[in-house]
Design a protein around this motif. Structure first.
Motif, mmCIF file in Angstrom:
data_model
loop_
_atom_site.group_PDB
_atom_site.id
_atom_site.type_symbol
_atom_site.label_atom_id
_atom_site.label_comp_id
_atom_site.label_asym_id
_atom_site.label_seq_id
_atom_site.Cartn_x
_atom_site.Cartn_y
_atom_site.Cartn_z
ATOM 1 N N VAL A 135 12.157 -38.569 16.463
ATOM 2 C CA VAL A 135 13.216 -38.091 15.576
ATOM 3 C C VAL A 135 14.369 -37.502 16.379
ATOM 4 O O VAL A 135 15.546 -37.784 16.110
ATOM 5 N N LEU A 136 14.053 -36.698 17.377
ATOM 6 C CA LEU A 136 15.106 -36.051 18.156
ATOM 7 C C LEU A 136 15.880 -37.059 18.991
ATOM 8 O O LEU A 136 17.094 -36.921 19.197
ATOM 9 N N ARG A 137 15.209 -38.103 19.471
ATOM 10 C CA ARG A 137 15.911 -39.149 20.205
ATOM 11 C C ARG A 137 16.882 -39.902 19.286
ATOM 12 O O ARG A 137 17.979 -40.290 19.702
ATOM 13 N N LYS A 138 16.488 -40.100 18.028
ATOM 14 C CA LYS A 138 17.392 -40.755 17.067
ATOM 15 C C LYS A 138 18.619 -39.895 16.798
ATOM 16 O O LYS A 138 19.738 -40.394 16.692
ATOM 17 N N ILE A 139 18.415 -38.578 16.684
ATOM 18 C CA ILE A 139 19.549 -37.680 16.462
ATOM 19 C C ILE A 139 20.480 -37.714 17.670
ATOM 20 O O ILE A 139 21.709 -37.766 17.521
ATOM 21 N N SER A 140 19.926 -37.713 18.855
ATOM 22 C CA SER A 140 20.731 -37.758 20.067
ATOM 23 C C SER A 140 21.530 -39.047 20.156
ATOM 24 O O SER A 140 22.712 -39.040 20.503
ATOM 25 N N ALA A 141 20.905 -40.152 19.827
ATOM 26 C CA ALA A 141 21.561 -41.453 19.967
ATOM 27 C C ALA A 141 22.665 -41.671 18.937
ATOM 28 O O ALA A 141 23.658 -42.349 19.219
ATOM 29 N N GLY A 142 22.505 -41.103 17.737
ATOM 30 C CA GLY A 142 23.474 -41.396 16.675
ATOM 31 C C GLY A 142 24.160 -40.179 16.109
ATOM 32 O O GLY A 142 24.563 -40.171 14.947
ATOM 33 N N LYS A 143 24.319 -39.123 16.907
ATOM 34 C CA LYS A 143 24.781 -37.843 16.348
ATOM 35 C C LYS A 143 26.159 -37.930 15.714
ATOM 36 O O LYS A 143 26.388 -37.343 14.650
ATOM 37 N N GLU A 144 27.103 -38.625 16.311
ATOM 38 C CA GLU A 144 28.445 -38.678 15.744
ATOM 39 C C GLU A 144 28.449 -39.348 14.382
ATOM 40 O O GLU A 144 29.060 -38.861 13.430
ATOM 41 N N GLU A 145 27.747 -40.460 14.284
ATOM 42 C CA GLU A 145 27.682 -41.173 13.008
ATOM 43 C C GLU A 145 26.919 -40.365 11.962
ATOM 44 O O GLU A 145 27.310 -40.305 10.797
ATOM 45 N N LEU A 146 25.848 -39.729 12.377
ATOM 46 C CA LEU A 146 25.052 -38.936 11.443
ATOM 47 C C LEU A 146 25.848 -37.747 10.899
ATOM 48 O O LEU A 146 25.825 -37.467 9.695
ATOM 49 N N LEU A 147 26.575 -37.057 11.774
ATOM 50 C CA LEU A 147 27.349 -35.894 11.345
ATOM 51 C C LEU A 147 28.514 -36.282 10.444
ATOM 52 O O LEU A 147 28.864 -35.541 9.519
ATOM 53 N N ALA A 148 29.118 -37.421 10.703
ATOM 54 C CA ALA A 148 30.281 -37.847 9.920
ATOM 55 C C ALA A 148 29.944 -38.053 8.453
ATOM 56 O O ALA A 148 30.827 -37.971 7.592
ATOM 57 N N ALA A 149 28.689 -38.309 8.153
ATOM 58 C CA ALA A 149 28.292 -38.593 6.770
ATOM 59 C C ALA A 149 27.955 -37.336 5.971
ATOM 60 O O ALA A 149 27.633 -37.432 4.787
ATOM 61 N N ILE A 150 28.039 -36.161 6.582
ATOM 62 C CA ILE A 150 27.626 -34.930 5.910
ATOM 63 C C ILE A 150 28.834 -34.038 5.656
ATOM 64 O O ILE A 150 29.564 -33.701 6.589
ATOM 65 N N PRO A 151 29.089 -33.636 4.410
ATOM 66 C CA PRO A 151 30.255 -32.808 4.092
ATOM 67 C C PRO A 151 30.066 -31.362 4.555
ATOM 68 O O PRO A 151 28.933 -30.888 4.702
#
Length: 449
Positions: A135-151
């Motif tokens: 899970v943490l590796r997924k967050i590291s790899a896609g953090k910019e995209e993941l954060l952009a989707a959260i208001p």
């Protein structure tokens, strides 16, 4: 990101692993908030870490709770089956590691490695160490995209954000939510020469006479601390005492006084202060602060709702400050765990307590004297509605509206009724760290006669 070389054996969780003790303490603090209704700061009271590790633990835990809504949303997306049951501190381990990856200047590899070590070192979480790694590796790899989707409002509980939208409008609610995502500056109240101390400490003098520093180091190391020249107090928290005006030589009661910022203010202004609180432990800290500041006050342990007023009140006071117990929703920027440890039920409970306290105030204020009621809450039930009810039921007091000069001319901090109402989004600044203030409500009332 390449996969870090985790050891095959269960790794050591001892103090010889650099950075691990700080992460363990941060996990303990976050787990205490989420599972035990413990205040975030309580986890650090008896910590025996070196100053550097203790500061790191505080930073990780603080960011974890400040961005808990965002992190929780990401974990919900990435954990298809939800958080595993009976997994011990796994949730707190994931939250604190994600906070480091997403929001702190910590190498992702170190955050993941130490999180997996903590999971493997716990009997309940060790079976899920592989899940934590993935899970943490997924967050590291896609953090910019993941954060952009959260208001931005995700970091404010939905029930609270709705309340603020209804009370203040959607634009103000959004501005408050955004302000609370940023770790705030350090505000100081100084005994004398605020402009001089702002220059000495490399800070900024606010229009309210508070000194603001962009500081995240050890407070005791700052010039003037040991000499008792200032104390830490949010700029908004320093305003209610200013509403008393010139108190030199007057008898002033500070009720629910601990930790003592307002007591110090009125004592430094020359008042004869009686500081009252029902917590002997908190009053001990107040007394220690007064000693450092070389200020004096009569310190009384008493419950103002109990029938023991005569034990410490020889005669009515010239002025009384009631900093009533409250939901503390105005302090979320400094105490982010408050957002996630409170509920709408808490607001109703403390509003009833405040009503009963206000009902006992008449006998404490002499005719012609002032009563200042304040709370560090953003909820109208604990502020505007509370005072409207009090004044409707009392023939002894009249509202004395707050004036711009009383508060240094802060724009937008006085309501049409004449109440003080500060918001986290006030005092804008290009640097978000140097902007904002706690949410406070205060009303100034004068006893007739």
């Amino acid at each position: 990101m390449s996969k870090p070389p985790f050891p095959a054996r269960r790794p050591s969780a001892g103090p010889n692993v650099p950075g691990l003790a700080a992460r363990a303490l941060a996990v303990k603090a976050v787990a205490g908030v989420l599972g035990q209704d413990q205040a975030l700061e309580d986890a650090f009271d008896d910590a025996s870490l070196e100053a550097r590790d203790l500061a790191l633990a505080r930073m990780i835990a603080g960011v974890s709770m400040r961005r808990y809504g965002t992190i929780g949303t990401l974990l919900e997306k990435l954990l298809a089956k939800g958080m595993p049951r009976k997994s011990g501190p796994l949730e707190a381990i994931l939250i604190t590691a994600a906070a480091q990856i997403l929001f702190l200047d910590v190498p992702d590899r170190a955050a993941v490695d130490l999180a997996v070590r903590l999971a493997r070192a716990d009997d309940r979480a060790q079976a899920f160490s592989g899940l934590a790694n993935a899970v943490l590796r997924k967050i590291s790899a896609g953090k910019e995209e993941l954060l952009a989707a959260i208001p931005p409002e995700a970091d404010t509980p939905s029930w609270l954000y709705k309340r603020w939208s209804d009370q203040y409008g959607t634009a103000t609610a959004a501005a408050m939510a955004a302000a609370q995502r940023v770790e705030p500056s350090l505000d100081l109240t100084v005994k004398a020469d605020a402009a001089g101390w702002a220059e000495r400490l490399g800070g900024r003098l606010l229009p309210t006479s508070s000194v603001r520093l962009a500081h995240n180091g050890t407070i005791r190391a700052l010039e003037g601390f040991e000499a008792g020249q200032w104390w830490v107090q949010d700029a908004a928290a320093a305003l209610p005492a200013r509403l008393l005006g010139d108190v030199a030589g007057l008898r002033v009661a500070d009720l629910c006084a601990a930790p003592g910022g307002k007591t110090a203010q009125v004592a430094a202004a020359g008042a004869k202060v009686t500081a009252v609180d029902r917590s002997a432990a908190r009053l001990q800290r107040l007394s220690e602060n007064l000693k450092r500041l070389d200020l004096e006050a009569d310190v009384v342990t008493a419950d103002i709702l109990a029938n023991d007023l005569q034990a410490w009140k020889a005669e009515p006071f010239d002025a009384v400050i009631l900093d009533a117990p409250c939901s503390a929703t105005g302090t979320i920027r400094r105490h982010p765990d408050v957002a996630w440890s409170k509920s709408a039920r808490d607001i109703g409970a403390v509003a009833d307590l405040q009503r009963r306290m206000l009902g006992r105030m008449a006998s404490l204020v002499k005719p012609g004297g002032l009563l200042v009621y304040c709370t560090c809450s953003l909820e109208r039930e604990e502020g505007e509605e509370q005072i409207a009810r009090f004044l409707d039921g009392s023939k002894d007091f009249a509202l004395e509206p707050v004036l711009s000069d009383d508060i240094g001319g802060i724009e937008g901090a006085i309501t049409p009724e004449g109440f003080l109402r500060t918001l986290p989004s006030l005092l804008p600044d290009p640097d978000p760290v140097m902007a904002g203030m706690d949410g406070f409500f205060a009303a100034r009332m004068r006893r007739k006669g």
